[in-house]
Structure formats: structure tokens, C-alpha cells
Design an enzyme around this catalytic site. Structure first.
Site, short mmCIF file in Angstrom:
data_model
loop_
_atom_site.label_atom_id
_atom_site.label_comp_id
_atom_site.label_asym_id
_atom_site.label_seq_id
_atom_site.Cartn_x
_atom_site.Cartn_y
_atom_site.Cartn_z
CG ASP A 115 -2.13 0.93 1.08
OD1 ASP A 115 -2.26 1.57 0.02
OD2 ASP A 115 -2.93 1.01 2.03
CE LYS A 116 0.50 7.93 -2.26
NZ LYS A 116 -0.78 8.72 -2.35
CG HIS A 117 -0.87 7.17 4.35
ND1 HIS A 117 -2.23 7.12 4.52
CD2 HIS A 117 -0.45 8.26 5.04
CE1 HIS A 117 -2.62 8.12 5.29
NE2 HIS A 117 -1.55 8.83 5.62
CB SER A 118 -0.18 10.94 0.37
OG SER A 118 0.16 12.33 0.35
CB THR A 126 -7.77 9.38 -2.04
OG1 THR A 126 -6.41 9.83 -2.04
CG2 THR A 126 -7.95 8.30 -3.09
NE ARG A 146 -3.69 13.33 15.10
CZ ARG A 146 -3.38 12.71 13.96
NH1 ARG A 146 -3.90 11.53 13.69
NH2 ARG A 146 -2.55 13.27 13.10
CB SER A 179 -3.12 8.07 12.98
OG SER A 179 -4.28 8.14 12.16
CE LYS A 215 -5.76 5.67 8.78
NZ LYS A 215 -5.72 6.45 10.01
CE LYS A 216 -2.01 2.91 4.93
NZ LYS A 216 -3.09 2.89 3.92
#
Length: 467
Positions: free
Chosen positions: A97-100, A137, A185, A200, A204-205
Site C-alpha cells: 500500500d501507499k499513504h500520503s 482521495t 486531533r 494513526s 490502519k496499515k
């Protein structure tokens, strides 16, 4: 994040502390034990902690930090607060996966998820919505009529089996405790806490049961962290805690001073993503997609080098296989097959008739000649936010048709009176202050035309990949 990570006496056999005692302990700079962190997260899940106490704990963590051990425990506890995703054992090495951390014009996920699926990966991408000046997204994908970001774990498994990727929202079944913290937050000025961001993201990952993850950590005027040094701290925390969780994590430090690509705004970014999926699109967008994807394939041992991984990702864009996966994902997540096909095979003009289109388009022109030195992303995003492209709090509606197109690029020489930006909005017209803010975002210089620097400035690798 605190530098110490010392082993202390186990407090699990002691009487659990009350929430005010835990807040006081962290406020005073002491390390929280595993049982204490888990007790706090259990209270979040069960709803037994007052919102004021949650805010106080978040501020204590923001001011005093957490070491890598505390952050790992927090990430694990958040991940275990809800349902775990389960996949066939054979998928294990393929789950990536990828996260930004969020940027202006960042539509990388829309292209990278299907491109990685076309490379043989399984991509269970859990994404977020936009808040403030950055676009989400999920909001971009919802510009496509019929697209559903709500998918059950069973539906996600079917999507991965038949398509290879999915892009979904965080449901109440998955990491619910993080959902509580995330909302608070934002209203307690603790968004930029390194351990809270790290826990955080990685909670999730961890639920996704990933093998490998790449995180795009933005820095610059329009990012959470203005400086590359501060962004590097987050990158190192993500890589370090990820290793403790059994996930190979690489963190890419990428510049977010100017928008990524040429389009900002949900519907317009979908169009630009489709151009990229066809092998075209802006060079900076394609470069970042192939570099992030290449690093994932290399880390996941599906390519011998990063450069070869990037070439594999690029090939899926050029040969149409990534576009095919994107079309299949659209259909599997609720888009009518004829609409999905028309979006993925139609001309730009045809696509504009299928996606939300604003009634008013307004162009601004350059006041003088010069070379485009910078196009500041933050004021552009702020104006679009005012025009309805963003939200101030979770749940607010937004306009998928509001956006902008950049008609010039950084390093380009322009003459006075050249159209440089086209704003798509709902009318009746831009205000004087919006005109001024937009014009001031364009910075011209006397330099000769030049090639802009690439977005990706640094790649932080896990210990296992360092020679």
C-alpha cells in the site's frame, strides 16, 4: 518524538491507573506502559473517556512525545480496537500500500493502486477525506457517479481477488479508536504530533496485514511540516515503528510548495489521473507515481532495483494494463459499466461531459513577463476552499466541480498577458481578494527557463534495505 526507549518495570500487575493519572503521567514527561496505553485505547473504543480527557491526553503526547516503543504499542492497540482484515495466505508477500500525508493536487493514489495491481500486487488501500486545504482521495473518487467508497471486509477481499486493488474509506468496523482520536486531533491543534501521526497511519496499515508500505511525507508551504528536517523525523518514526510491527516501510520526502500536476479539484483531478493512466499526464505526476511505485516493488522484492521497479510501473501506464485495472475497480465499486468504459476510453472532451463540470470558467493573465519560478500551492487551495471545493469539518458537503487548471509550468518563460490559470467555479465571479491571492501565488523571476527539481527529494529506507 522522545529519543529514549528504555525498558521499565512492567506495570501490568499493578492496579490500573485512572485516566487523570495517565494524563498527569504523560504531561510530566514519563513513559506510559503497555497496560496504560491499552487501557486508554479501550476507553476510546468503549466510549468511557470524556472528550476533554481525550483532548488533554492528546496535548500531553503532543508536548512530551512518545518513544518508538510507546508508539508501537499505541499503533497495535488502535489496530486491535476493531475488526482485522484476513486474506488468503498466498497473498501475504503481495500485499502492499501507499499513504500520503496530504498535498494539493495529489491524485497519486488513483493511478498507483491500479498500476501496482497490474504489476501483480494486492492493494487494499484505505484512504481518507479532505479536511482544510488538502483534497481527499475518497472525495476525488466520489466525483465519479456511482463510485462507492463503503466496502465491507468481505467486499474488499472480492475486489482484491478479481481486480487486485480497491480504494475504500475507514469504516466503523476497522480501527474505530483511531477514528475517535483523528476527529479530536483536528480540533485540539495536535494534528502535527509525530507519534500520533505515526500510530494513526500504521494502525490502519497493520489491519491491512501489509507486507510493504511506502509513505509519501510532504514538506513545504502547503504541507503539515514546512521543513524537510521535521518531515524527516516523521519519516524515520514511520520506518522504525513499521519495522517493529513487521511491515517494511519506506518513507519518501516530497516537496509540496507548488501543486502536483496541473489540476486541483476533485473532478479535474480524476481527468488528470485518467490521462496519466493512458501514459500521458504532467511529467512531475508521472515521475512521482513511478518513483513511489518503483520503491514499493523494490522493497517488496518484486524488482531487483528501484529503477527497474519504476520502469515496471511506467510500463503499466504505457501499455494500458493499469487503465484496465482502474476500469475494473470502478465497475466493482459501483460505477455503471458503460460509464466506466466511457471514462477510460473517451476523449478529454467526452470525459468532461461525464464528470461534474462547473458552469463558470475564469482565466487570469500574467501581469508581466518572466520565468515561472514558483506557483504557491497554499493560496490556490485556500481560494478553492472558499469556492466550495473543501470542508471545514468532517461531514460537510463539497463541490466536485470546483477546481483549477494551471496553464503554465515551473521553469517556463511567459510574456505579459499570458493566461496562466483557469478557475472552475459556480459564479458569479471571483472576489477582489481572491483575484489578488491567486495573482500573488504566481512568482516570476528574471532567470532563464529551467527544468524544475523532481518532487521526491529523499527516500528513508528500513534497516533491512541499507547496505
Amino acid at each position: 518524538m522522545a529519543a529514549t526507549d528504555q525498558t521499565r518495570p512492567d506495570s501490568s500487575l499493578q492496579k490500573p491507573r485512572s485516566i487523570p493519572e495517565l494524563i498527569r503521567k504523560k504531561r510530566d514527561g514519563d513513559r506510559l506502559e503497555e497496560a496504560e496505553i491499552r487501557s486508554f485505547v479501550q476507553g476510546l473504543t468503549e466510549g468511557t473517556i470524556q472528550e476533554a480527557q481525550i483532548g488533554a491526553m492528546l496535548m500531553a503526547i503532543r508536548l512530551q512525545g512518545m518513544d518508538l516503543g510507546e508508539t508501537e504499542i499505541l499503533a497495535r492497540a488502535l489496530a486491535e480496537s476493531g475488526q482485522q482484515l484476513r486474506w488468503p495466505e498466498a497473498w501475504g508477500p503481495l500485499l502492499v500500500d501507499k499513504h500520503s500525508t496530504g498535498g494539493v493536487g495529489d491524485k497519486v493514489s488513483l493511478v498507483l493502486a491500479p498500476a501496482l495491481a497490474a504489476c501483480g500486487c494486492k492493494v487494499p488501500m484505505i484512504s481518507g477525506r479532505g479536511l482544510g486545504h488538502t483534497g481527499g482521495t475518497l472525495d476525488k473518487l466520489e466525483a465519479i457517479p456511482g463510485f462507492s467508497v463503503v466496502q465491507s471486509p468481505k467486499q474488499m477481499r472480492e475486489l482484491l481477488e478479481h481486480v487486485g486493488c480497491c480504494i475504500v474509506g475507514q469504516s466503523q468496523e476497522l480501527v474505530p479508536a483511531d477514528g475517535v482520536l483523528y476527529a479530536i486531533r483536528d480540533v485540539t491543534a495536535t494534528v502535527d504530533s509525530l507519534p500520533l501521526i505515526t500510530a494513526s497511519i500504521l494502525s490502519k496499515k497493520a489491519v491491512e496485514q501489509l507486507s510493504t508500505l511506502v509513505v509519501d511525507v510532504k514538506f513545504g508551504e502547503a504541507a503539515i511540516f514546512p521543513s524537510q528536517e521535521r518531515a524527516r523525523e516523521l519519516a524515520q518514526a514511520l520506518v522504525g515503528v513499521g519495522a517493529r510491527l513487521g511491515i517494511r516501510v519506506a518513507a519518501a520526502l516530497t516537496a509540496m510548495d507548488s501543486p502536483l500536476g496541473c489540476c486541483v479539484g476533485h473532478g479535474l483531478e480524476v481527468e488528470e489521473a485518467l490521462r496519466c493512466l493512458e501514459g500521458g499526464g504532467p511529467p512531475d505526476l508521472r515521475d512521482l507515481i513511478t518513483q513511489l511505485g518503483g520503491s514499493l516493488l523494490w522493497l517488496n522484492r518484486q524488482a531487483p532495483t528501484l529503477a527497474q521497479g519504476a520502469a515496471l510501473v511506467g510500463a503499466t501506464l504505457d501499455n494500458g494494463s493499469a487503465l484496465g485495472r482502474f476500469q475494473a475497480m470502478l465497475e466493482a465499486q459501483g460505477v455503471a459499466p458503460d460509464l466506466a468504459q466511457a471514462l477510460c476510453s473517451g476523449s478529454p472532451a467526452q470525459r468532461q461531459g461525464l464528470l461534474p463540470t462547473a458552469p463558470t470558467k475564469e482565466e487570469l493573465r500574467t501581469a508581466s513577463e518572466g520565468t515561472v519560478e514558483k506557483i504557491q500551492a497554499l493560496p490556490l487551495a485556500q481560494v478553492l476552499h472558499e469556492l466550495g471545493a473543501g470542508r471545514n469539518k468532517a461531514g460537510e458537503p463539497l463541490y466536485h466541480d470546483v477546481g483549477l487548471e494551471l496553464l503554465v509550468s515551473i521553469g517556463q518563460r511567459v510574456s505579459a498577458g499570458t493566461p496562466w490559470i483557469r478557475i472552475h467555479h459556480r459564479g458569479p465571479g471571483l472576489s477582489r481578494s481572491q483575484h489578488q491571492k491567486l495573482q500573488e501565488a504566481l512568482r516570476l523571476s528574471r532567470r532563464k527557463p529551467f527544468a524544475p527539481d523532481p518532487c521526491l527529494r529523499e527516500l528513508i529506507l528500513p534497516p533491512s534495505m541499507k547496505g
